[in-house]
Motif scaffolding. Structure first.
Motif, PDB file in Angstrom:
ATOM      1  N   MET A   1     -59.656  -6.138  69.467  1.00  0.00           N
ATOM      2  CA  MET A   1     -60.944  -5.547  69.780  1.00  0.00           C
ATOM      3  C   MET A   1     -61.261  -4.508  68.874  1.00  0.00           C
ATOM      4  N   ILE A   2     -62.149  -4.542  68.222  1.00  0.00           N
ATOM      5  CA  ILE A   2     -62.506  -3.564  66.914  1.00  0.00           C
ATOM      6  C   ILE A   2     -62.773  -2.105  67.834  1.00  0.00           C
ATOM      7  N   ALA A   3     -63.611  -2.229  68.615  1.00  0.00           N
ATOM      8  CA  ALA A   3     -64.126  -0.878  69.283  1.00  0.00           C
ATOM      9  C   ALA A   3     -64.618  -1.182  70.807  1.00  0.00           C
ATOM     10  N   ALA A   4     -64.410  -0.147  71.712  1.00  0.00           N
ATOM     11  CA  ALA A   4     -64.829  -0.426  73.031  1.00  0.00           C
ATOM     12  C   ALA A   4     -65.037   1.050  73.589  1.00  0.00           C
ATOM     13  N   THR A   5     -65.789   1.154  74.737  1.00  0.00           N
ATOM     14  CA  THR A   5     -65.820   2.347  75.370  1.00  0.00           C
ATOM     15  C   THR A   5     -65.099   1.833  76.715  1.00  0.00           C
ATOM     16  N   GLU A   6     -64.640   2.903  77.273  1.00  0.00           N
ATOM     17  CA  GLU A   6     -64.189   2.737  78.831  1.00  0.00           C
ATOM     18  C   GLU A   6     -64.820   3.888  79.838  1.00  0.00           C
ATOM     19  N   SER A   7     -65.598   3.753  80.667  1.00  0.00           N
ATOM     20  CA  SER A   7     -66.128   4.417  81.713  1.00  0.00           C
ATOM     21  C   SER A   7     -66.488   5.956  80.914  1.00  0.00           C
ATOM     22  N   VAL A   8     -67.211   5.594  80.041  1.00  0.00           N
ATOM     23  CA  VAL A   8     -67.516   6.779  79.168  1.00  0.00           C
ATOM     24  C   VAL A   8     -68.979   7.546  80.112  1.00  0.00           C
ATOM     25  N   VAL A   9     -68.700   9.035  80.208  1.00  0.00           N
ATOM     26  CA  VAL A   9     -69.693   9.736  80.772  1.00  0.00           C
ATOM     27  C   VAL A   9     -70.100  10.787  79.684  1.00  0.00           C
ATOM     28  N   VAL A  10     -71.267  10.886  79.491  1.00  0.00           N
ATOM     29  CA  VAL A  10     -71.954  12.005  78.411  1.00  0.00           C
ATOM     30  C   VAL A  10     -72.931  12.792  79.144  1.00  0.00           C
ATOM     31  N   ARG A  11     -72.656  14.113  79.185  1.00  0.00           N
ATOM     32  CA  ARG A  11     -73.776  15.082  79.940  1.00  0.00           C
ATOM     33  C   ARG A  11     -74.272  15.864  78.821  1.00  0.00           C
ATOM     34  N   PHE A  12     -75.658  16.037  78.951  1.00  0.00           N
ATOM     35  CA  PHE A  12     -76.375  17.239  78.252  1.00  0.00           C
ATOM     36  C   PHE A  12     -76.883  18.105  79.009  1.00  0.00           C
ATOM     37  N   GLY A  13     -76.210  19.294  79.487  1.00  0.00           N
ATOM     38  CA  GLY A  13     -76.430  20.088  80.285  1.00  0.00           C
ATOM     39  C   GLY A  13     -76.481  19.445  81.614  1.00  0.00           C
ATOM     40  N   ASP A  14     -77.583  19.456  82.415  1.00  0.00           N
ATOM     41  CA  ASP A  14     -77.527  18.880  83.818  1.00  0.00           C
ATOM     42  C   ASP A  14     -78.119  17.471  83.583  1.00  0.00           C
ATOM     43  N   ARG A  15     -78.142  16.901  82.438  1.00  0.00           N
ATOM     44  CA  ARG A  15     -78.707  15.626  82.126  1.00  0.00           C
ATOM     45  C   ARG A  15     -77.567  14.693  82.014  1.00  0.00           C
ATOM     46  N   THR A  16     -77.509  13.630  82.674  1.00  0.00           N
ATOM     47  CA  THR A  16     -76.426  12.497  82.311  1.00  0.00           C
ATOM     48  C   THR A  16     -77.082  11.599  81.494  1.00  0.00           C
ATOM     49  N   ALA A  17     -76.327  11.459  80.168  1.00  0.00           N
ATOM     50  CA  ALA A  17     -77.063  10.318  79.230  1.00  0.00           C
ATOM     51  C   ALA A  17     -76.169   9.000  79.360  1.00  0.00           C
ATOM     52  N   LEU A  18     -74.837   9.220  79.535  1.00  0.00           N
ATOM     53  CA  LEU A  18     -74.229   7.862  79.925  1.00  0.00           C
ATOM     54  C   LEU A  18     -73.373   8.279  81.139  1.00  0.00           C
ATOM     55  N   ASP A  19     -73.304   7.171  81.954  1.00  0.00           N
ATOM     56  CA  ASP A  19     -73.088   7.194  83.548  1.00  0.00           C
ATOM     57  C   ASP A  19     -71.980   6.372  83.734  1.00  0.00           C
ATOM     58  N   GLY A  20     -70.873   6.406  83.020  1.00  0.00           N
ATOM     59  CA  GLY A  20     -69.698   5.164  83.349  1.00  0.00           C
ATOM     60  C   GLY A  20     -69.950   3.882  82.495  1.00  0.00           C
ATOM     61  N   VAL A  21     -70.009   4.193  81.142  1.00  0.00           N
ATOM     62  CA  VAL A  21     -70.436   2.679  80.175  1.00  0.00           C
ATOM     63  C   VAL A  21     -69.236   2.261  79.848  1.00  0.00           C
TER      64      VAL A  21
ATOM     65  N   PHE B   1     -69.487   6.196  69.317  1.00  0.00           N
ATOM     66  CA  PHE B   1     -68.506   5.501  68.243  1.00  0.00           C
ATOM     67  C   PHE B   1     -68.408   6.315  66.867  1.00  0.00           C
ATOM     68  N   VAL B   2     -69.129   7.096  66.617  1.00  0.00           N
ATOM     69  CA  VAL B   2     -68.917   7.831  65.132  1.00  0.00           C
ATOM     70  C   VAL B   2     -68.584   9.194  65.358  1.00  0.00           C
ATOM     71  N   GLY B   3     -68.084   9.485  66.624  1.00  0.00           N
ATOM     72  CA  GLY B   3     -67.795  10.780  66.958  1.00  0.00           C
ATOM     73  C   GLY B   3     -68.794  11.885  66.765  1.00  0.00           C
ATOM     74  N   GLU B   4     -70.053  11.530  66.948  1.00  0.00           N
ATOM     75  CA  GLU B   4     -70.991  12.567  66.705  1.00  0.00           C
ATOM     76  C   GLU B   4     -71.378  13.092  68.189  1.00  0.00           C
ATOM     77  N   VAL B   5     -70.899  12.448  69.334  1.00  0.00           N
ATOM     78  CA  VAL B   5     -71.159  12.717  70.385  1.00  0.00           C
ATOM     79  C   VAL B   5     -69.791  12.598  71.152  1.00  0.00           C
ATOM     80  N   LEU B   6     -69.026  13.410  71.938  1.00  0.00           N
ATOM     81  CA  LEU B   6     -67.912  13.321  72.478  1.00  0.00           C
ATOM     82  C   LEU B   6     -68.085  13.245  73.936  1.00  0.00           C
ATOM     83  N   PRO B   7     -67.428  12.351  74.629  1.00  0.00           N
ATOM     84  CA  PRO B   7     -67.571  11.843  75.950  1.00  0.00           C
ATOM     85  C   PRO B   7     -66.903  13.157  76.797  1.00  0.00           C
TER      86      PRO B   7
END
Ligand SMILES: Nc1ncnc2c1ncn2[C@@H]1O[C@H](COP(=O)(O)OP(=O)(O)OP(=O)(O)O)[C@@H](O)[C@H]1O
Length: 274
Positions: free
Chosen positions: A1-21, A48-54
């Motif tokens: 596998m070249i790339a993958a995400t596992e259960s990624v959660v990203v929040r911006f303040g109280d907004r959840t942009a990614l919820d277990g992806v 994937f490019v590290g601009e946003v950290l989970p």
């Protein structure tokens, strides 16, 4: 596998942009991300490019040098010509001389930018600029190609050029992940991921997504429950989650647009109800 995400959660303040992806991006495949505004497509690509950290979960991706990235912004320098943009990016990745010139001319030609090669990027149409940004991202033959809406604003004929470019990169072994607002494009990808409010509604090949879809869709001029319906051409389609239409309207075979809307409506009802 070249790339993958596992259960990624990203929040911006109280907004959840990614919820277990969790998604996989294998070599040789195009993975298409679809979903409405704010679904989380750009955020997922940027992890994937590290601009946003989970906030939690893990992201696997190749090193920066092995990634080609077209961001949601302009993706090229306005004050440089098409050729200068390509040369500049080529230089960053250590390409020079004949190798760079040949690759640059090949991509300019395949992107249909031959007549604009010496034009400033600021003088290109929005669609031509997306094509230039895509060509720049793939110039150094990265292992992973990440494209944020490469085809938005691109005319239908040029979209075919762009699709050919990206699918050829995959055929050459690159792992390609792209967001798109065009569902016909997503249908052609080897794997598609449908996002809504940061959650994956469904993913798989188009056949798998269709096979996994349950419920029935009917088509009529007047829906029984307007809140479960959407416009398709002159008719409105209506979703019956339990598979039993409460109407004698014609039942239709859903396409990706129907599936995405039906799943999004169900999810929003669930969120609204909880
Ligand atoms: N830097 C940020 N700060 C705060 N909120 C953000 C930030 N970036 C994204 N968001 C929010 O995260 C959610 C997901 O945004 P994202 O841009 O990933 O969606 P998208 O699917 O790419 O949509 P679009 O096609 O509209 O760009 C949205 O609610 C957005 O408002």
């Amino acid at each position: 596998m070249i790339a993958a995400t596992e259960s990624v959660v990203v929040r911006f303040g109280d907004r959840t942009a990614l919820d277990g992806v969790s998604i996989d991006v294998p070599a040789g495949q195009v993975v298409a991300l679809v979903g409405g505004d704010g679904a989380g497509k750009s955020t997922l690509l940027r992890t994937f490019v590290g601009e946003v950290l989970p906030d939690s979960g893990t992201v696997h991706a190749p090193g920066k040098h092995d990634i080609g990235f077209l961001c949601a912004g302009p993706g090229s320098w306005a004050a440089l010509t098409v050729r200068q943009n390509m040369d500049f990016v080529g230089g960053i990745y250590g390409l020079s001389g004949n190798e760079l010139a040949e690759r640059r001319e090949e991509l300019i030609d395949r992107a249909g930018l031959g007549d604009a090669a010496d034009r400033l990027a600021s003088a290109l149409s929005g669609g031509m600029r997306r094509k230039l940004g895509t060509a720049m991202a793939m110039l150094h033959r990265p292992k992973m190609l990440i494209l944020d809406e490469p085809s938005t604003g691109v005319d239908p004929v040029s979209r075919i050029d762009l699709w050919r470019l990206t699918s050829e990169a995959a055929a050459d072994g690159a792992a390609v992940v792209m967001s798109t607002t065009y569902l016909d494009e997503a249908e052609r990808a080897g794997h598609l991921v449908v996002l809504d409010s940061g959650r994956i509604l469904t993913q798989g090949s188009y056949d798998e997504v269709r096979a996994g879809f349950t419920g029935a869709i009917t088509s009529a001029a007047e829906p029984v429950r307007p809140e479960w319906s959407w416009r398709r051409g002159r008719e409105r389609h209506e979703y019956w989650e339990d598979g039993h239409p409460g109407t004698d309207a014609e039942t239709v075979t859903p396409d990706l647009e129907d599936i995405v809307i039906a799943l999004s409506l169900t999810r929003r009802r669930e969120v609204g109800a909880s």
